[in-house]
Design an enzyme around this catalytic site. Structure first.
Site, mmCIF file in Angstrom:
data_model
loop_
_atom_site.group_PDB
_atom_site.id
_atom_site.type_symbol
_atom_site.label_atom_id
_atom_site.label_comp_id
_atom_site.label_asym_id
_atom_site.label_seq_id
_atom_site.Cartn_x
_atom_site.Cartn_y
_atom_site.Cartn_z
ATOM 1 N N HIS A 102 45.271 20.673 59.934
ATOM 2 C CA HIS A 102 45.448 20.696 61.399
ATOM 3 C C HIS A 102 46.698 19.906 61.816
ATOM 4 O O HIS A 102 46.605 18.970 62.602
ATOM 5 C CB HIS A 102 44.194 20.153 62.110
ATOM 6 N N ARG B 35 42.139 27.917 66.102
ATOM 7 C CA ARG B 35 40.886 27.201 65.904
ATOM 8 C C ARG B 35 40.119 27.817 64.734
ATOM 9 O O ARG B 35 40.131 29.035 64.554
ATOM 10 C CB ARG B 35 40.010 27.275 67.158
HETATM 11 C C1 OXD Z 1 45.917 21.418 70.189
HETATM 12 C C2 OXD Z 1 45.783 21.312 68.730
HETATM 13 O O1 OXD Z 1 45.005 21.911 70.864
HETATM 14 O O2 OXD Z 1 46.484 20.491 68.122
HETATM 15 O O3 OXD Z 1 46.953 20.991 70.712
HETATM 16 O O4 OXD Z 1 45.020 22.022 68.114
#
Ligand code: OXD
Length: 310
Positions: free
Chosen positions: A273, A225
């Site tokens: 992402h 994250r």
């Molecule tokens: C997840 C993401 O949480 O793709 O799967 O970040």
């Protein structure tokens, strides 16, 4: 049975609705934003729902996160606290993450950025790097994704370490646990991969103090994250050379704003992402199976622990 689906993109939401409706015959699967008969909704399938979106449904039995993380669900200050949350994890997601981690660790290990620069300069510059067993790499977070990433790196021959909140044993990986184990895990590490869940304790964990404990010139890969990373501390560590290169797949704000310095930094690779993005076909099957199990009162292996945060 009625299911509400919310993803920030309405087209994607419709795509998920169609996929889930095919897999759940007899269930009604609709975009959350179009539902008016709110009391009929028993399940919500969401990615980054807006504050209050779920509080509108008084009879929710479970919330499904379209992904492995649940931090984006918990970020909703009006989240109905007692509703169980189901994560979406599976072989497809772990495989994708293994590929991403292997790709970027190998890229840093073999110093591909420098090699490509040499090509651009028509410079026959042979870079000889240590062989993998002499390269110290470490994975922070040993959940499904992190444990598989660590196994993959160990399988490639790297001197692999793993760190998690609670002690874990993984064949071929030297593991460390808790705050007490962190300094020994970081000491001399040359490539660091972050796959921690985002919780109050892990927010901002990738900061200047942590970077200072790595080997000088270490590389950092963040595929967990954005909020794990203190952006300015990374920029400062790149400036001094304490960090040589970084690969970032996640950001405080996504999409990464066009004027963010990460986009153009010569030592940063930005990916949008995509390290382990689930597709509707595979994810749909995982989610449909979990919803059916939950509805039948059977154990759901991917139930998250909201109090723990993952
Ligand atoms: C997840 C993401 O949480 O793709 O799967 O970040």
């Amino acid at each position: 049975m009625s299911v509400a689906v919310y993803l920030p993109d309405l087209e994607k939401t419709r795509w998920w609705c169609r996929t889930l409706a095919e897999l759940l015959p007899g269930w009604s699967v609709r975009p959350l934003v179009e539902i008016e008969d709110r009391e009929t909704v028993a399940y919500a399938v969401v990615w980054r729902q807006r504050t209050g979106d779920l509080a509108r449904f008084p009879n929710l039995k479970a919330i499904v996160s379209v992904g492995a993380g649940i931090d984006h669900v918990l970020a909703d200050a009006e989240l109905p606290g007692t509703v169980p949350i189901i994560r979406t994890v599976g072989a497809d997601l772990t495989q994708r993450m293994r590929e991403y981690v292997a790709l970027h660790v190998l890229r840093h290990h073999r110093d591909m950025p420098r090699q490509l620069q040499a090509q651009a300069e028509r410079d026959w510059h042979q870079i000889v790097v240590p062989v993998a067993p002499n390269r110290k790499v470490g994975v922070m977070g040993l959940g499904n994704l992190g444990a598989e990433a660590a196994r993959t790196l160990a399988g490639l021959g790297f001197a692999t370490r793993g760190w998690s909140r609670n002690a874990k044993a993984i064949d071929g990986v030297e593991t460390f646990a808790g705050a007490d184990g962190l300094p020994a895990f970081l000491d001399g590490l040359e490539i660091l991969v972050n796959l921690l869940p985002l919780t109050a304790e892990t927010t901002g964990i990738l900061d200047g103090a942590l970077f200072a404990q790595l080997a000088p010139g270490a590389c950092v890969i963040n595929c967990a994250r954005g909020a794990h990373l203190v952006d300015d501390d990374l920029l400062a560590a790149l400036e001094t050379g304490q960090i040589k290169q970084a690969t970032l797949d996640v950001f405080h704000l996504e999409p990464l704003p066009a004027d963010h310095p990460f986009w153009t930094h010569p030592a940063i690779t930005v990916t949008p992402h995509i390290a382990s993005q689930i597709d509707a076909a595979t994810g749909g099957r995982l989610i449909a199976a979990n919803l059916q199990r939950f509805e039948a009162g059977e154990p759901v292996p991917d139930l998250a622990d909201a109090a723990r945060g993952y």
